[in-house]
Scaffold this active site. Structure first.
Site, PDB file in Angstrom:
ATOM      1  N   ASP A  47       0.880  -1.250   0.060  1.00  0.00           N
ATOM      2  CA  ASP A  47       0.179   0.147  -0.017  1.00  0.00           C
ATOM      3  C   ASP A  47       0.768   1.322   0.012  1.00  0.00           C
ATOM      4  OD1 ASP A  47      -2.921   1.297   0.633  1.00  0.00           O
ATOM      5  OD2 ASP A  47      -1.438   2.206   1.950  1.00  0.00           O
ATOM      6  N   TYR A  52       3.276  10.056  -0.111  1.00  0.00           N
ATOM      7  CA  TYR A  52       4.544   9.438   0.746  1.00  0.00           C
ATOM      8  C   TYR A  52       5.708   9.830   0.261  1.00  0.00           C
ATOM      9  CZ  TYR A  52       0.495   6.685   2.441  1.00  0.00           C
ATOM     10  OH  TYR A  52      -0.656   6.224   3.041  1.00  0.00           O
ATOM     11  N   HIS A 108      -7.090   9.756  -1.630  1.00  0.00           N
ATOM     12  CA  HIS A 108      -6.469   9.987  -0.400  1.00  0.00           C
ATOM     13  C   HIS A 108      -7.244  10.618   0.725  1.00  0.00           C
ATOM     14  CE1 HIS A 108      -2.076   9.652   1.326  1.00  0.00           C
ATOM     15  NE2 HIS A 108      -2.904   9.363   2.456  1.00  0.00           N
TER      16      HIS A 108
END
Length: 322
Positions: A47, A52, A108
């Site tokens: 994931d 990120y 997200h």
């Protein structure tokens, strides 16, 4: 070892491994080795997210592992500053990961950040707060998600950090029901109502921060430690097993090889043990680990403390206050 990991079914009919490796807050230089090790010891679910800022390393770790892409369930997420350019965000992710498709693509956060030249991912106003576009309709984002699904660039689409009011709004115009909703989930933040709502709609729930946080008193909870002692396993193993017993995918994050391996194993809990853990938050222990400064509860009743009692003035409260 991969065969021993339980799996669930998405509403697309695809199988998804019940345990995946989370890559949030995995530092540069660490995530490549973590992903490669995870895949070598049996993980088949990774994931990630563009936000990120480590997807190139994730892709390198996948390549290092030697595991064929076709055997890996790969998830990423469209970031908030790309809600008007979903496919552009997806193309960047595909390029970084070194793949031509994703198994699951999530929104997200259900909020748009308006680019203004200050920061690519976190555009801010003059006062330093996030430059949020509250006029943007999330249905527009979802329409673009459906478009990349139709093109075959992703095999399933879903959401993340969405409470019931936001899902209800999306479903009014959605042609495709979200396949998954990824949320913070652990016994101190159990989200019982949301889990039932999602499962009734055929939306698979995924748990991020399934172990709470490293500093969380959760791991010292008497009820939890008693169950761990009974089975001679770690509290982490019990927490992951609790979610999986409820039909929830878990995404524990670690870069430590021994923990990565340990997190792959779940045990079968008794029904009364699951129910005991279900009730921990009711006894004054309700606590979230992750509540970024978005200025909204996104429909979560305990975003700003229990029953949102600590909500700041001006916050957009979408959930019903108890």
């Amino acid at each position: 070892m991969a065969a021993s990991v339980p799996s669930f079914k998405l509403n697309t009919g695809a199988n998804i491994p019940a345990i995946g490796l989370g890559t949030w807050q995995a530092k540069p230089g660490e995530v490549r080795q973590a992903v490669a090790h995870a895949l070598k010891v049996g993980y088949r679910h990774i994931d990630g997210a563009l936000c990120y800022q480590n997807e190139k390393e994730v892709g390198e770790g996948i390549a290092d592992s030697g595991v064929p892409r076709s055997e890996i369930f790969l998830t990423s997420k469209v970031w908030s500053s790309y809600h008007d350019r979903v496919e552009e965000c997806l193309d960047q992710t595909l390029s970084d990961l070194g793949t031509d498709y994703l198994d699951l693509y999530l929104v997200h956060w259900p909020v748009r950040l308006a680019p203004n030249g200050t920061h690519k991912l976190f555009p801010v106003k003059e006062d330093g707060s996030r430059n949020i576009d509250w006029e943007w309709d999330q249905a527009k984002t979802w329409e673009q998600m459906e478009a990349v699904l139709a093109k075959g660039k992703v095999k399933a689409i879903g959401i993340s950090n969405c409470g019931i009011p936001i899902i209800e709004h999306l479903l009014k115009t959605a042609k495709v029901t979200p396949a998954a909703n990824q949320i913070e989930l652990h016994p101190y933040n159990p989200e019982h109502e949301l889990i039932k709502y999602c499962q009734d709609k055929g939306i698979l729930v995924q748990a991020y921060s399934p172990l709470g946080s490293t500093s969380s008193p959760l791991h010292k909870d008497d009820d939890l430690t008693a169950i761990a002692e009974k089975y001679k396993v770690s509290t982490a193993a019990v927490l992951l097993s609790w979610s999986v017993a409820k039909g929830v995918v878990v995404l524990p994050k670690s870069v430590t090889p021994s923990r990565i391996e340990a997190n792959l194993h779940v045990i079968k809990l008794e029904k009364d043990e699951v129910e005991k853990l279900d009730k921990l938050a009711e006894n004054g222990k309700q606590t979230r680990v992750n509540s970024p400064p978005w200025g909204s509860d996104f429909g979560f009743p305990h975003w700003y403390g229990p029953n949102n009692k600590d909500a700041p003035e001006g916050a957009r409260i979408l959930s019903q206050k108890a």
